[in-house]
Design a protein around this motif. Structure first.
Motif, short mmCIF file in Angstrom:
data_model
loop_
_atom_site.label_atom_id
_atom_site.label_comp_id
_atom_site.label_asym_id
_atom_site.label_seq_id
_atom_site.Cartn_x
_atom_site.Cartn_y
_atom_site.Cartn_z
N VAL A 1 34.96 47.78 38.76
CA VAL A 1 34.89 46.60 37.90
C VAL A 1 34.53 45.33 38.68
N VAL A 2 34.43 45.43 39.99
CA VAL A 2 34.22 44.27 40.86
C VAL A 2 32.74 44.04 41.10
N LEU B 1 34.38 40.09 37.46
CA LEU B 1 34.75 41.39 36.88
C LEU B 1 33.75 41.75 35.81
N GLU B 2 33.44 43.03 35.71
CA GLU B 2 32.52 43.51 34.69
C GLU B 2 32.90 44.93 34.29
N SER C 1 33.89 38.53 33.46
CA SER C 1 34.70 37.36 33.77
C SER C 1 34.28 36.88 35.15
N ASP C 2 33.56 35.77 35.17
CA ASP C 2 33.04 35.24 36.43
C ASP C 2 34.16 34.68 37.30
N ASP C 3 34.11 35.04 38.57
CA ASP C 3 35.00 34.47 39.59
C ASP C 3 36.49 34.59 39.24
N ALA C 4 36.89 35.69 38.64
CA ALA C 4 38.28 35.88 38.22
C ALA C 4 39.20 36.38 39.33
N VAL C 5 38.61 36.77 40.45
CA VAL C 5 39.37 37.31 41.57
C VAL C 5 39.01 36.48 42.81
N TRP C 6 40.02 36.09 43.58
CA TRP C 6 39.70 35.39 44.83
C TRP C 6 40.41 36.04 46.00
#
Length: 94
Positions: free
Chosen positions: A35-36, A56-57, A63-68
């Motif tokens: 999903v990354v 995430l996709e 969801s753009d830039d949802a993980v840092w």
């Protein structure tokens, strides 16, 4: 066990999280690779260093830039090395 849930699916799960500034940092290995998506976004935290992001996709949702994460955290933030945290529409449940 803490879980990160996005769009009704568990995208990360681990009993080895580190809580920093009220955010659960999961081991990078706990994040589902399917999903990354790489992101070119970067931000700077004065004490943790330069953050990089993943989007995430999954099944048409994004969801753009949802993980840092911090690829090279500053010494005082060494506890977040090789870990990821979430925001936006990702819910962390403990």
């Amino acid at each position: 066990m803490p879980k990160a849930v996005w769009n009704g699916i568990v995208i990360a799960e681990s009993d080895d999280t580190v809580v920093v500034e009220s955010n659960h940092y999961f081991p990078r290995s706990a994040l589902r690779d399917d999903v990354v998506r790489e992101s070119g976004t970067h931000t700077v935290c004065p004490w943790k260093g330069t953050a990089s992001y993943y989007s995430l996709e999954h099944e048409g949702a994004r969801s753009d830039d949802a993980v840092w994460y911090y690829p090279e955290p500053k010494p005082d933030a060494a506890m977040v090395r090789d870990r990821v945290a979430f925001w936006k529409d990702v819910k962390v449940v403990a």
